[in-house]
Design a protein around this motif. Sequence first.
Motif, PDB file in Angstrom:
ATOM      1  N   SER A  96       0.827  -1.201   0.000  1.00  0.00           N
ATOM      2  CA  SER A  96       0.000   0.000   0.000  1.00  0.00           C
ATOM      3  C   SER A  96       0.862   1.251   0.000  1.00  0.00           C
ATOM      4  CB  SER A  96      -0.916   0.010   1.238  1.00  0.00           C
ATOM      5  OG  SER A  96      -1.555   1.258   1.403  1.00  0.00           O
ATOM      6  N   MET A  97       0.342   2.308  -0.650  1.00  0.00           N
ATOM      7  CA  MET A  97       0.959   3.638  -0.583  1.00  0.00           C
ATOM      8  C   MET A  97      -0.041   4.634  -0.013  1.00  0.00           C
ATOM      9  SD  MET A  97       3.317   4.068  -4.008  1.00  0.00           S
ATOM     10  CE  MET A  97       3.865   5.691  -3.404  1.00  0.00           C
ATOM     11  N   GLY A  98      -0.792   4.187   0.992  1.00  0.00           N
ATOM     12  CA  GLY A  98      -1.768   5.054   1.637  1.00  0.00           C
ATOM     13  C   GLY A  98      -3.203   4.683   1.337  1.00  0.00           C
ATOM     14  N   ARG A  99      -3.419   3.942   0.251  1.00  0.00           N
ATOM     15  CA  ARG A  99      -4.761   3.495  -0.066  1.00  0.00           C
ATOM     16  C   ARG A  99      -4.980   2.098   0.497  1.00  0.00           C
ATOM     17  NH1 ARG A  99      -6.504   4.613  -6.179  1.00  0.00           N
ATOM     18  NH2 ARG A  99      -8.475   4.052  -5.171  1.00  0.00           N
ATOM     19  N   GLU A 100      -6.221   1.811   0.861  1.00  0.00           N
ATOM     20  CA  GLU A 100      -6.550   0.505   1.407  1.00  0.00           C
ATOM     21  C   GLU A 100      -6.507  -0.558   0.310  1.00  0.00           C
ATOM     22  OE1 GLU A 100      -9.660  -0.024   4.574  1.00  0.00           O
ATOM     23  OE2 GLU A 100     -10.673  -1.081   2.934  1.00  0.00           O
ATOM     24  N   VAL A 101      -5.825  -1.646   0.587  1.00  0.00           N
ATOM     25  CA  VAL A 101      -5.766  -2.776  -0.342  1.00  0.00           C
ATOM     26  C   VAL A 101      -6.284  -4.019   0.377  1.00  0.00           C
ATOM     27  CG1 VAL A 101      -3.887  -1.852  -1.726  1.00  0.00           C
ATOM     28  CG2 VAL A 101      -3.356  -3.208   0.290  1.00  0.00           C
ATOM     29  N   SER A 102      -6.958  -4.887  -0.365  1.00  0.00           N
ATOM     30  CA  SER A 102      -7.565  -6.075   0.229  1.00  0.00           C
ATOM     31  C   SER A 102      -7.292  -7.296  -0.627  1.00  0.00           C
ATOM     32  CB  SER A 102      -9.084  -5.888   0.381  1.00  0.00           C
ATOM     33  OG  SER A 102      -9.391  -4.793   1.228  1.00  0.00           O
ATOM     34  N   GLU A 103      -7.243  -8.439   0.020  1.00  0.00           N
ATOM     35  CA  GLU A 103      -7.090  -9.715  -0.659  1.00  0.00           C
ATOM     36  C   GLU A 103      -7.979 -10.752   0.026  1.00  0.00           C
ATOM     37  OE1 GLU A 103      -5.531 -10.598  -3.309  1.00  0.00           O
ATOM     38  OE2 GLU A 103      -4.121  -8.957  -3.717  1.00  0.00           O
ATOM     39  N   VAL A 104      -8.350 -11.765  -0.736  1.00  0.00           N
ATOM     40  CA  VAL A 104      -9.130 -12.875  -0.193  1.00  0.00           C
ATOM     41  C   VAL A 104      -8.250 -14.119  -0.181  1.00  0.00           C
ATOM     42  CG1 VAL A 104     -11.131 -14.365  -0.518  1.00  0.00           C
ATOM     43  CG2 VAL A 104     -11.308 -11.921  -1.025  1.00  0.00           C
ATOM     44  N   ILE A 105      -8.202 -14.789   0.969  1.00  0.00           N
ATOM     45  CA  ILE A 105      -7.482 -16.055   1.102  1.00  0.00           C
ATOM     46  C   ILE A 105      -8.531 -17.144   1.265  1.00  0.00           C
ATOM     47  CG2 ILE A 105      -5.812 -17.351   2.464  1.00  0.00           C
ATOM     48  CD1 ILE A 105      -4.685 -14.641   3.389  1.00  0.00           C
ATOM     49  N   GLU A 106      -8.529 -18.083   0.354  1.00  0.00           N
ATOM     50  CA  GLU A 106      -9.604 -19.076   0.334  1.00  0.00           C
ATOM     51  C   GLU A 106      -9.065 -20.445  -0.080  1.00  0.00           C
ATOM     52  OE1 GLU A 106     -14.163 -19.450  -1.428  1.00  0.00           O
ATOM     53  OE2 GLU A 106     -12.778 -17.937  -2.222  1.00  0.00           O
ATOM     54  N   GLY A 107      -9.610 -21.504   0.509  1.00  0.00           N
ATOM     55  CA  GLY A 107      -9.175 -22.846   0.140  1.00  0.00           C
ATOM     56  C   GLY A 107      -9.913 -23.906   0.929  1.00  0.00           C
ATOM     57  N   PRO A 108      -9.740 -25.171   0.549  1.00  0.00           N
ATOM     58  CA  PRO A 108     -10.449 -26.281   1.201  1.00  0.00           C
ATOM     59  C   PRO A 108      -9.733 -26.780   2.452  1.00  0.00           C
ATOM     60  CG  PRO A 108      -9.172 -27.111  -0.630  1.00  0.00           C
ATOM     61  CD  PRO A 108      -8.981 -25.625  -0.633  1.00  0.00           C
ATOM     62  N   SER A 109     -10.517 -27.246   3.401  1.00  0.00           N
ATOM     63  CA  SER A 109      -9.988 -27.881   4.605  1.00  0.00           C
ATOM     64  C   SER A 109     -10.582 -29.283   4.694  1.00  0.00           C
ATOM     65  CB  SER A 109     -10.353 -27.074   5.850  1.00  0.00           C
ATOM     66  OG  SER A 109      -9.974 -27.751   7.028  1.00  0.00           O
ATOM     67  N   GLU A 110      -9.720 -30.278   4.815  1.00  0.00           N
ATOM     68  CA  GLU A 110     -10.179 -31.667   4.825  1.00  0.00           C
ATOM     69  C   GLU A 110     -10.726 -32.104   6.183  1.00  0.00           C
ATOM     70  OE1 GLU A 110      -7.061 -34.141   3.388  1.00  0.00           O
ATOM     71  OE2 GLU A 110      -7.065 -33.268   1.373  1.00  0.00           O
ATOM     72  N   GLU A 111     -10.359 -31.352   7.243  1.00  0.00           N
ATOM     73  CA  GLU A 111     -10.832 -31.681   8.581  1.00  0.00           C
ATOM     74  C   GLU A 111     -10.678 -30.458   9.474  1.00  0.00           C
ATOM     75  OE1 GLU A 111      -8.394 -34.797  10.106  1.00  0.00           O
ATOM     76  OE2 GLU A 111      -6.546 -33.629   9.992  1.00  0.00           O
ATOM     77  N   ASP A 112     -11.289 -30.508  10.665  1.00  0.00           N
ATOM     78  CA  ASP A 112     -11.148 -29.407  11.620  1.00  0.00           C
ATOM     79  C   ASP A 112      -9.740 -29.423  12.202  1.00  0.00           C
ATOM     80  OD1 ASP A 112     -13.804 -29.244  11.091  1.00  0.00           O
ATOM     81  OD2 ASP A 112     -14.488 -29.410  13.171  1.00  0.00           O
ATOM     82  N   HIS A 113      -9.062 -28.283  12.188  1.00  0.00           N
ATOM     83  CA  HIS A 113      -7.746 -28.203  12.808  1.00  0.00           C
ATOM     84  C   HIS A 113      -7.330 -26.753  13.026  1.00  0.00           C
ATOM     85  CE1 HIS A 113      -7.145 -28.373   8.415  1.00  0.00           C
ATOM     86  NE2 HIS A 113      -6.194 -27.487   8.637  1.00  0.00           N
ATOM     87  N   GLN A 114      -6.344 -26.564  13.881  1.00  0.00           N
ATOM     88  CA  GLN A 114      -5.884 -25.244  14.314  1.00  0.00           C
ATOM     89  C   GLN A 114      -4.941 -24.612  13.289  1.00  0.00           C
ATOM     90  OE1 GLN A 114      -6.646 -24.909  17.885  1.00  0.00           O
ATOM     91  NE2 GLN A 114      -6.283 -22.715  17.922  1.00  0.00           N
ATOM     92  N   MET A 115      -5.203 -23.354  13.004  1.00  0.00           N
ATOM     93  CA  MET A 115      -4.363 -22.594  12.080  1.00  0.00           C
ATOM     94  C   MET A 115      -3.844 -21.340  12.773  1.00  0.00           C
ATOM     95  SD  MET A 115      -4.414 -24.310   9.210  1.00  0.00           S
ATOM     96  CE  MET A 115      -3.843 -23.124   7.991  1.00  0.00           C
TER      97      MET A 115
END
Length: 233
Positions: A96-115
């Motif tokens: 960023s140079m002062g403007r708000e920037v956004s990204e989406v992080i998305e993906g599959p999870s095969e089971e419940d677990h801690q991240m």
Amino acid sequence: MNALLAAVVALGASALRAQSLDPKNPAPLESGVNAANIDAFMTPHYWTFVAKKGNVKINVTFRAQSILGAQLRTQIAFNIYNAATPDKKFTKVLESMGREVSEVIEGPSEEDHQMVIEVVPPKAIVRAGGDYQIQAVQGIDFVGAKQSGADPIVTRHFRVSGCANPAQCTVRFLPGGAVALPGKEAGTWRLFDRERGVYIVTIGNERRSLKLKPGVGLEPVSGEQNVVYEEVR
């Protein structure tokens, strides 16, 4: 989503306690927007959540702050990894140079677990940095959802250090993040590091990192000995 992140999410889990500056004790991600400020003079921030079986989606946002009026090209990184395999990370860099920037992080999870989400500050010789946000959108279980009880800063009474007149000195930290001050001043507070008792307190245009010392009050994290807000019993 990047195949590396999918592989990271699919690995096993381990339980963690909630803190924010220690990679072994990350802060629990909460429902809604999780916001903080980070700069080149800080160490990484750590957050944790449980990835549920199915699709996992997280939004991350960053807005760089100016330095003496100048907008610098500033980068921070979001490293996401399984708590059981911290060496295998997926990294998303926001610039960023002062403007708000956004990204989406998305993906599959095969089971419940801690991240764990590690927010890495900029590498700079000046205090480059800015405000970031993390928001869980889908497939997240909040580790801290069962925590209860008022924050210690809310249950205590404070006054401006060195002030003897209660009518002009009383400072109250209210549930929800507001600070009640004498006169027309307004402020906000938020917990930064639960284990160390560190809070970010903003009054007007001044933002301070203060540490709660029970029985004494709130003092600067920088090591200065002066107490900013004295605890009143």
